[in-house]
Scaffold this active site. Structure first.
Site, PDB file in Angstrom:
ATOM      1  N   GLU A 191       0.200  -1.233   5.894  1.00 57.96           N
ATOM      2  CA  GLU A 191       1.248  -0.636   6.727  1.00 57.96           C
ATOM      3  C   GLU A 191       0.996   0.840   6.960  1.00 57.96           C
ATOM      4  O   GLU A 191       1.254   1.370   8.040  1.00 57.96           O
ATOM      5  CB  GLU A 191       2.619  -0.840   6.056  1.00 57.96           C
ATOM      6  CG  GLU A 191       3.829  -0.518   6.941  1.00 57.96           C
ATOM      7  CD  GLU A 191       4.192   0.948   7.020  1.00 57.96           C
ATOM      8  OE1 GLU A 191       4.887   1.346   7.965  1.00 57.96           O
ATOM      9  OE2 GLU A 191       3.765   1.740   6.131  1.00 57.96           O
ATOM     10  N   ASP A 251       0.839  -1.202   0.000  1.00 54.00           N
ATOM     11  CA  ASP A 251       0.000   0.000   0.000  1.00 54.00           C
ATOM     12  C   ASP A 251       0.874   1.253   0.000  1.00 54.00           C
ATOM     13  O   ASP A 251       2.064   1.198   0.344  1.00 54.00           O
ATOM     14  CB  ASP A 251      -0.978   0.007   1.188  1.00 54.00           C
ATOM     15  CG  ASP A 251      -0.283  -0.042   2.540  1.00 54.00           C
ATOM     16  OD1 ASP A 251       0.797  -0.669   2.651  1.00 54.00           O
ATOM     17  OD2 ASP A 251      -0.801   0.552   3.504  1.00 54.00           O
TER      18      ASP A 251
HETATM   19  C1  LIG Z   1      22.977   7.905  10.213  1.00 53.85           C
HETATM   20  C2  LIG Z   1      21.644   8.518  10.293  1.00 53.85           C
HETATM   21  C3  LIG Z   1      21.739   9.874  10.814  1.00 53.85           C
HETATM   22  C4  LIG Z   1      20.896  10.794  10.644  1.00 53.85           C
HETATM   23  C5  LIG Z   1      19.645  10.628   9.883  1.00 53.85           C
HETATM   24  C6  LIG Z   1      19.607  11.668   8.886  1.00 53.85           C
HETATM   25  C7  LIG Z   1      18.714  11.731   7.959  1.00 53.85           C
HETATM   26  C8  LIG Z   1      17.565  10.787   7.801  1.00 53.85           C
HETATM   27  C9  LIG Z   1      16.987  10.934   6.440  1.00 53.85           C
HETATM   28  C10 LIG Z   1      16.214  10.068   5.900  1.00 53.85           C
HETATM   29  C11 LIG Z   1      15.739   8.919   6.683  1.00 53.85           C
HETATM   30  C12 LIG Z   1      15.399   7.829   5.859  1.00 53.85           C
HETATM   31  C13 LIG Z   1      14.344   7.077   6.130  1.00 53.85           C
HETATM   32  C14 LIG Z   1      13.351   7.101   7.267  1.00 53.85           C
HETATM   33  C15 LIG Z   1      12.526   8.300   7.403  1.00 53.85           C
HETATM   34  C16 LIG Z   1      11.230   8.418   7.233  1.00 53.85           C
HETATM   35  C17 LIG Z   1      10.342   7.350   6.814  1.00 53.85           C
HETATM   36  C18 LIG Z   1       9.624   6.801   7.924  1.00 53.85           C
HETATM   37  C19 LIG Z   1       8.800   5.778   7.826  1.00 53.85           C
HETATM   38  C20 LIG Z   1       8.468   5.033   6.618  1.00 53.85           C
HETATM   39  C21 LIG Z   1       7.368   4.046   6.905  1.00 53.85           C
HETATM   40  C22 LIG Z   1       6.123   4.757   7.343  1.00 53.85           C
HETATM   41  O1  LIG Z   1       5.723   5.700   6.695  1.00 53.85           O
HETATM   42  N1  LIG Z   1       5.515   4.317   8.444  1.00 53.85           N
HETATM   43  C23 LIG Z   1       4.386   4.987   9.055  1.00 53.85           C
HETATM   44  C24 LIG Z   1       3.687   3.982   9.952  1.00 53.85           C
HETATM   45  C25 LIG Z   1       2.503   4.573  10.614  1.00 53.85           C
HETATM   46  C26 LIG Z   1       1.301   4.650   9.935  1.00 53.85           C
HETATM   47  C27 LIG Z   1       0.179   5.198  10.558  1.00 53.85           C
HETATM   48  C28 LIG Z   1       0.286   5.662  11.862  1.00 53.85           C
HETATM   49  C29 LIG Z   1       1.490   5.584  12.534  1.00 53.85           C
HETATM   50  C30 LIG Z   1       2.614   5.029  11.909  1.00 53.85           C
HETATM   51  C31 LIG Z   1       4.905   6.132   9.915  1.00 53.85           C
HETATM   52  O2  LIG Z   1       5.929   6.006  10.587  1.00 53.85           O
HETATM   53  O3  LIG Z   1       4.247   7.185   9.952  1.00 53.85           O
HETATM   54 ZN   LIG Z   2       6.608   2.331   4.086  1.00 53.92          ZN
HETATM   55 ZN   LIG Z   3       5.036   5.250   4.488  1.00 55.65          ZN
END
Ligand SMILES: CC/C=C\C/C=C\C/C=C\C/C=C\C/C=C\C/C=C\CCC(=O)N[C@@H](Cc1ccccc1)C(=O)O
Ligand SMILES: [Zn+2]
Ligand SMILES: [Zn+2]
Length: 505
Positions: free
Chosen positions: A191, A126
């Protein structure tokens, strides 16, 4: 190694002696590549594979809210997957697969060495809805390629991983390669709403099948970052070895309604607005030095200047200035503390009525060095107003920390695979700042890794759930090959950083 360093404050007076821990980090050798690529270990992104990804991006498999998703499109995307990978779904005797709860998918690929514990690869089919359509450079469900980038919702979250895992597995089976170690693949369908109809049901089914434990788990997560962490040049592959907890709060203020011509001194809106402002102005404390982020910075040392090494090697000493520096960017701020996002604010009935109720939703992502209780207690103290009711609507404690040492097999499989695709990358353990479906599988393994082989540059983190989500054509080829190497490396018993690559690779 501990070393005494004498700091001279003036020319004559030697005043301060500090015990500074520097040398063992600065002397740690930079990781070296073990990549040996030949034609047989490389899956080229030919037209057919590119078009399959573009078609996958065409399905509007959107999850909006719990119980509100495009189930038809999600189902059709599943049908497309089943039709597009014939070895996985029809020809190979090694694979069993099934639809779970109609929309999710579970696969088992049989290895030929039953003594090896299986592992689990995860992704989700999704995607989040599209906003700001007029600002996209290409339509979000087109899969259009423009200037070397494939555009579309799901290119980084999470159809890249779905299709990458499938392409790698299909290639392996069509090349008649039989894995030694069995593995499972789970594609959940909810998810993005944190539902319990997708990956949660896959986990239940696995338990029913008698699966108690897997060697390691890899799901979506942190990425390969370049130019994003200040002062660190070159790619940094950040592997989420733990995941932040989450607390969703409902804040509410109830006061008697009335005529707006005779207002009370304070309204529910004003009281709640002040509470929200207090939360924003008093961020949760930096946890720098208390958890995994210390290991993360230490692993970054090969990419750092001498001065940076001194700072990182002595976080206990430079905690405050370092926290200040990292707090300046949302992406690095998220790594060092529990963050606070006020995401919904509702109040008011009519222009000339005093509002009887004001409500706000607060979304915290909880640093692994804190607990939910600590976060709620802190908020209560900061708001410091008994008229503001604070309710916990949903919560999950931060996840345990997975092994990320030299002898942790899953981590080394990941690390080796990353280095085969990005030879110049440093691989670092990190905190997954968002949340994933892995919470459903924590009982299956302590070795849970959250990593997406997405190569991100400045400006790219904002594309997560944002405008112009895209992936370069080259990066998509890397995604496929990363998963292929991972599958092959997982067959290596006793994999260690010194002798890690598959003999055929
Ligand atoms: C070495 C690292 C040092 C510093 C970091 C620097 C930069 C980070 C940059 C990018 C990070 C990369 C990836 C992660 C960031 C964001 C994505 C987060 C989640 C992806 C999955 C997702 O969207 N999950 C949802 C799940 C959810 C859904 C509904 C309600 C609650 C949760 C979410 O987390 O919102
Ligand atoms: Zn995701
Ligand atoms: Zn996501």
């Amino acid at each position: 190694m501990l070393r005494m360093v004498r700091l001279t404050l003036t020319e004559d007076v030697e005043a301060v002696v500090l015990i500074v821990r520097t040398v063992h980090l600065s002397q740690r050798p930079a990781q070296t590549s073990q990549c040996r690529q030949t034609d047989s270990d490389f899956i080229p992104l030919n037209e057919e594979r590119l078009q399959r990804f573009q078609k996958a991006l065409g399905f509007e498999s959107v999850s909006r809210d719990s119980g509100d998703s495009n189930t038809d499109e999600i189902f059709k995307f599943g049908e497309f997957i089943i039709a597009s990978f014939p070895h996985i779904h029809r020809h190979s005797p090694l694979v069993t697969w099934e639809r779970v709860n109609n929309l999710s998918l579970l696969y088992h690929i049989q290895g030929n060495d039953p003594s090896l514990k299986p592992y689990l690869l995860m992704a989700h089919i999704d995607v989040v809805p599209v906003t700001n359509l007029d600002q996209w450079d290409a339509p979000p469900f087109s899969g259009e390629v423009k200037d070397g980038f494939i555009y579309g919702r799901g290119t980084i979250d999470d159809k890249n991983n779905v299709m990458g895992i499938l392409e790698a597995t299909e290639f392996m089976l069509s090349s008649n390669i039989k894995p030694k170690r069995s593995f499972y693949i789970s594609f959940g369908h909810d998810e993005e709403t944190r539902g319990n109809a997708g990956a949660s049901q896959v986990a239940n089914l696995l338990r029913q099948k008698g699966v108690k434990e897997v060697e390691f788990i890899v799901d979506e997560g942190m990425t390969v970052l370049e130019g994003i962490i200040d002062g660190v040049a070159g790619p940094v592959a950040s592997v989420g070895v733990t995941e932040k907890g989450i607390v969703l709060l409902n804040l509410s203020v109830e006061l008697p309604p009335g005529h707006s011509s005779m207002p009370p001194r304070e309204t529910a809106i004003g009281i709640l607005a002040r509470a929200v402002l207090r939360l924003e102005e008093n961020p949760h404390p930096s946890m720098l030095g208390a958890g995994v982020e210390t290991d993360m910075f230490e692993s970054l040392v090969p990419k750092m200047s001498y001065l940076q090494r001194v700072v990182i090697s002595n976080i206990w000493l430079f905690r405050y200035p370092l926290s200040w520096l990292l707090s300046r960017k949302p992406s690095t701020n998220a790594v060092i503390r529990t963050v606070t996002a006020v995401t919904i604010f509702n109040s008011g009935v009519k222009f000339n009525m005093i509002p009887p109720l004001a409500e706000a939703k607060v979304n915290h992502r909880v640093h692994p060095s804190q607990t939910i209780q600590e976060v709620v207690d802190y908020d209560r103290a900061v708001i410091n107003d008994p008229r503001v009711k604070i309710e916990v609507v949903y919560s999950m404690e931060p996840h345990p920390v997975a092994g990320h040492g030299e002898s942790d097999f899953g981590y080394q499989v990941l690390r080796t695979s990353v280095r085969q695709i990005w030879p110049e990358a440093v691989v670092v353990p990190a905190i997954m700042v968002g949340n994933t479906d892995t919470f459903n599988f924590l009982n299956f393994s302590t070795n849970v890794y959250r990593f997406s082989p997405t190569h991100m540059f400045p400006g790219d983190p904002e594309r997560f759930h944002g405008i112009n989500e895209r992936m370069s054509v080259k990066n998509y080829e890397q995604v496929i090959n990363f998963f292929y190497h991972l599958i092959r490396n997982a067959d290596q018993a006793g994999l260690s950083p010194v002798h890690s690559a598959h003999p055929d690779l």
